[in-house]
Design an enzyme around this catalytic site. Structure first.
Site, PDB file in Angstrom:
ATOM      1  N   CYS A   1     119.494 -25.021  67.094  1.00 54.17           N
ATOM      2  CA  CYS A   1     118.708 -24.261  68.062  1.00 54.17           C
ATOM      3  C   CYS A   1     118.256 -22.951  67.444  1.00 54.17           C
ATOM      4  O   CYS A   1     118.804 -22.511  66.433  1.00 54.17           O
ATOM      5  CB  CYS A   1     119.547 -23.928  69.293  1.00 54.17           C
ATOM      6  SG  CYS A   1     120.240 -25.385  70.083  1.00 54.17           S
TER       7      CYS A   1
ATOM      8  N   GLY B   1     114.335 -26.205  66.890  1.00 55.76           N
ATOM      9  CA  GLY B   1     114.569 -27.057  68.041  1.00 55.76           C
ATOM     10  C   GLY B   1     113.292 -27.311  68.794  1.00 55.76           C
ATOM     11  O   GLY B   1     112.547 -26.378  69.085  1.00 55.76           O
TER      12      GLY B   1
ATOM     13  N   ASN C   1     123.350 -21.060  69.735  1.00 51.70           N
ATOM     14  CA  ASN C   1     123.040 -21.886  68.569  1.00 51.70           C
ATOM     15  C   ASN C   1     124.366 -22.253  67.910  1.00 51.70           C
ATOM     16  O   ASN C   1     125.133 -21.358  67.556  1.00 51.70           O
ATOM     17  CB  ASN C   1     122.151 -21.097  67.600  1.00 51.70           C
ATOM     18  CG  ASN C   1     121.942 -21.803  66.262  1.00 51.70           C
ATOM     19  OD1 ASN C   1     121.709 -21.157  65.258  1.00 51.70           O
ATOM     20  ND2 ASN C   1     122.018 -23.116  66.238  1.00 51.70           N
ATOM     21  N   GLY C   2     124.598 -23.556  67.733  1.00 47.05           N
ATOM     22  CA  GLY C   2     125.855 -24.010  67.109  1.00 47.05           C
ATOM     23  C   GLY C   2     126.532 -25.038  67.983  1.00 47.05           C
ATOM     24  O   GLY C   2     125.984 -25.442  69.011  1.00 47.05           O
TER      25      GLY C   2
ATOM     26  N   TYR D   1     117.736 -26.873  53.847  1.00 57.73           N
ATOM     27  CA  TYR D   1     116.730 -27.542  54.674  1.00 57.73           C
ATOM     28  C   TYR D   1     116.287 -26.765  55.910  1.00 57.73           C
ATOM     29  O   TYR D   1     115.106 -26.712  56.225  1.00 57.73           O
ATOM     30  CB  TYR D   1     117.270 -28.913  55.129  1.00 57.73           C
ATOM     31  CG  TYR D   1     116.473 -29.528  56.252  1.00 57.73           C
ATOM     32  CD1 TYR D   1     115.262 -30.167  56.012  1.00 57.73           C
ATOM     33  CD2 TYR D   1     116.904 -29.438  57.580  1.00 57.73           C
ATOM     34  CE1 TYR D   1     114.510 -30.707  57.051  1.00 57.73           C
ATOM     35  CE2 TYR D   1     116.162 -29.963  58.619  1.00 57.73           C
ATOM     36  CZ  TYR D   1     114.966 -30.606  58.345  1.00 57.73           C
ATOM     37  OH  TYR D   1     114.235 -31.121  59.370  1.00 57.73           O
TER      38      TYR D   1
HETATM   39  P1  AMP Z   1     115.830 -39.921  55.681  1.00 63.50           P
HETATM   40  O1  AMP Z   1     115.167 -40.534  54.491  1.00 63.50           O
HETATM   41  O2  AMP Z   1     115.568 -40.731  56.923  1.00 63.50           O
HETATM   42  O3  AMP Z   1     117.265 -39.677  55.451  1.00 63.50           O
HETATM   43  O4  AMP Z   1     115.115 -38.532  55.953  1.00 63.50           O
HETATM   44  C1  AMP Z   1     115.107 -37.549  54.967  1.00 63.50           C
HETATM   45  C2  AMP Z   1     114.299 -36.373  55.460  1.00 63.50           C
HETATM   46  O5  AMP Z   1     114.913 -35.767  56.581  1.00 63.50           O
HETATM   47  C3  AMP Z   1     114.194 -35.308  54.399  1.00 63.50           C
HETATM   48  O6  AMP Z   1     112.829 -35.073  54.190  1.00 63.50           O
HETATM   49  C4  AMP Z   1     114.858 -34.072  54.990  1.00 63.50           C
HETATM   50  O7  AMP Z   1     114.085 -32.932  54.740  1.00 63.50           O
HETATM   51  C5  AMP Z   1     114.924 -34.354  56.458  1.00 63.50           C
HETATM   52  N1  AMP Z   1     116.148 -33.897  57.111  1.00 63.50           N
HETATM   53  C6  AMP Z   1     117.358 -33.720  56.605  1.00 63.50           C
HETATM   54  N2  AMP Z   1     118.240 -33.303  57.527  1.00 63.50           N
HETATM   55  C7  AMP Z   1     117.590 -33.189  58.667  1.00 63.50           C
HETATM   56  C8  AMP Z   1     117.936 -32.789  59.998  1.00 63.50           C
HETATM   57  N3  AMP Z   1     119.169 -32.471  60.325  1.00 63.50           N
HETATM   58  N4  AMP Z   1     116.967 -32.751  60.907  1.00 63.50           N
HETATM   59  C9  AMP Z   1     115.731 -33.110  60.591  1.00 63.50           C
HETATM   60  N5  AMP Z   1     115.334 -33.531  59.368  1.00 63.50           N
HETATM   61  C10 AMP Z   1     116.236 -33.576  58.417  1.00 63.50           C
END
Ligand code: AMP
Length: 459
Positions: free
Chosen positions: A2, A28, A103-104, A243
């Site tokens: 969040c 979020g 957030n958390g 990320y």
């Molecule tokens: P996947 O191949 O389905 O594992 O998706 C990988 C992508 O998800 C990468 O481009 C990451 O930047 C992104 N990603 C990693 N962690 C998260 C997260 N918690 N929420 C949203 N996107 C994520």
């Protein structure tokens, strides 16, 4: 995850919060809300499902007068994706109003909720955050920061909070400091935000980071601070740098852009791709890492994938069906760049592998001869209990597959991840004081009694 925001001492507090939430949208996308308090101590709020731009209008802000406000952007990691679970929570108790944005994830919320329910509490939502509001209503009077300190006593896990009690704005960060939180100065007023990019958008300057275990109270007398008595080892979430946070932000006092470039450079050193023609990012979260990889490897950086900016972050969708549909419309490949080339595709992480598999197929169908995947963080092998949506272990491709098996599953010619040491040494302020449980299994707290993700994200 969040985004949270707060304003004190500005006549247009709700409008400033509205603006701030735009900069925290990446944290979020399921719901957004604002509560403002006027000079008569009347609290008014609005909460909507969807994006800030979908749900909250500038016009609506006029109906939220007041010199103090808090706001929230949410995706559900605890409590399902319904309006009752949108924040800020607004409640009235014997001492007036309490509004709270969190957030958390709290790791012992189930136990605390059980105790509260046994003594007669009724809950209006399934969110872990609501237990803090109930605890606050039961504290005995005192300065608001002491009420919050009492309410937080014994609460474990990750929390950054903005809270309005009476005429006071509070900002609090858990003793391990899992999530980022900063205070900014805006003229005579104050702003609190998850990330510094939200200070920038409203024109505030950075005043300080809220320290782990610190509660900052802001009222007409200015700013004061107390420290929670519980002391815990520092556990800042390294995934914020990898990320989650925006690259134009400083989190944990470090530049996210610098962190990601350093991760990319380190990745190039640890996992080169001899014979490759070019490197490209999976936009946008890995752009800076790909720049770092290109810089250290000497390979040209190309724009091989184009992202549709009208489609949100793939994972910030509570269901797999929603995620799958979005992958297909989110990216396209540039044939001109890829045709006949051996390419390095840099991404910041692989979670389930679903998006990556689709992207590799896209890149191959656009004519790439060889695809070498490089990831600027280690394999994710465990869920996050502290607010990032990395759910069941079984869904994490690296929890159940070897490196070769992952490479085969996503369809690449070679696959290289950054090492744990490499990551921790590349981020600003590293290598110590970070939570890396999702990569290493070294969880800084006990696991929650109820796995929120298994329980359909309801407590
Ligand atoms: P996947 O191949 O389905 O594992 O998706 C990988 C992508 O998800 C990468 O481009 C990451 O930047 C992104 N990603 C990693 N962690 C998260 C997260 N918690 N929420 C949203 N996107 C994520």
């Amino acid at each position: 995850m969040c985004g949270i925001f707060g304003v004190y001492g500005r006549p247009d507090a709700a409008t400033i919060t509205h603006l701030g939430l735009y900069s925290l949208q990446h944290r979020g996308q399921e719901s957004a809300g604002i509560v403002a308090v006027d000079g008569e101590s009347v609290a008014r709020g609005t909460r909507r499902m969807g994006l800030v731009s979908d749900g909250l209008t500038a016009r609506e802000m006029e109906a939220l007068p007041g010199h103090m406000a808090i706001g929230h952007t949410r995706y559900s990691t605890a409590g399902s994706s319904v309006l009752e679970n949108a924040q800020p929570v607004l409640a009235r108790f014997k001492g007036g109003h309490i509004a709270l944005a969190h957030n958390g994830n709290l790791t012992n919320a189930t136990e605390i909720r059980g105790t509260l329910e046994n003594s007669g509490s009724i809950f209006a939502s399934t969110m872990d955050s609501e237990v803090i509001v109930h605890r606050l209503a039961r504290t005995h009077s005192g300065a608001p920061e002491h009420m919050l300190a009492d309410a937080l006593d014994g609460i474990e896990g990750a929390y950054c909070l903005t809270v309005l009690i009476g005429e006071t704005l509070l900002a609090a960060r858990d003793p391990r400091g899992f999530r980022p939180l900063v205070v900014g100065r805006l003229g005579d007023g104050w702003v609190v935000a998850s990330e510094t990019c939200a200070l920038d958008i409203v024109g505030a300057s950075l005043h300080c980071e809220v320290a782990p275990g610190e509660i900052i109270a802001i009222d007409s007398r200015g700013l004061r601070s107390i420290q929670l008595t519980a002391q815990r080892p520092l556990s800042r979430c390294v995934f914020e740098h990898v990320y989650f946070a925006r690259p134009d932000s400083y989190v944990f006092s470090g530049s996210v852009d610098r962190a990601r470039r350093a991760l990319g450079r380190r990745l190039a050193t640890e996992s080169p791709a001899p014979g490759a023609d070019l490197v490209f990012a999976v936009p946008d979260s890995s752009n800076a890492a790909a720049l770092g990889y290109a810089e250290a490897s000497g390979l040209p950086l190309e724009l091989a994938l184009i992202r549709n900016h009208y489609v949100g972050r793939t994972f910030i969708q509570p269901t797999q069906a929603g995620r799958d549909a979005k992958v297909k419309v989110k990216y396209n490949a540039v044939k001109e760049v890829l045709q006949g080339r051996s390419v390095v595709m840099v991404d910041d992480s692989i979670v389930r592998g679903t998006t990556t598999r689709g992207l590799v197929a896209l890149v191959r169908s656009a004519g790439a001869r060889e695809v070498h995947m490089r990831v600027s963080s280690p394999p994710i092998t465990g869920p996050c209990y502290y607010g990032i949506d990395t759910p069941n272990r079984e869904e994490l491709i690296a929890a159940t597959h070897s490196l070769d098996e992952i490479a085969a599953a996503i369809g690449v010619d070679s696959l290289g991840y950054l090492s744990l040491d490499g990551m921790l040494n590349a981020v600003p302020g590293g290598p110590h004081g970070f939570c890396h449980a999702c990569f290493s299994g070294a969880y800084p707290t006990a696991a929650p009694l109820v796995d929120l993700h298994r329980a359909g994200k309801d407590m």
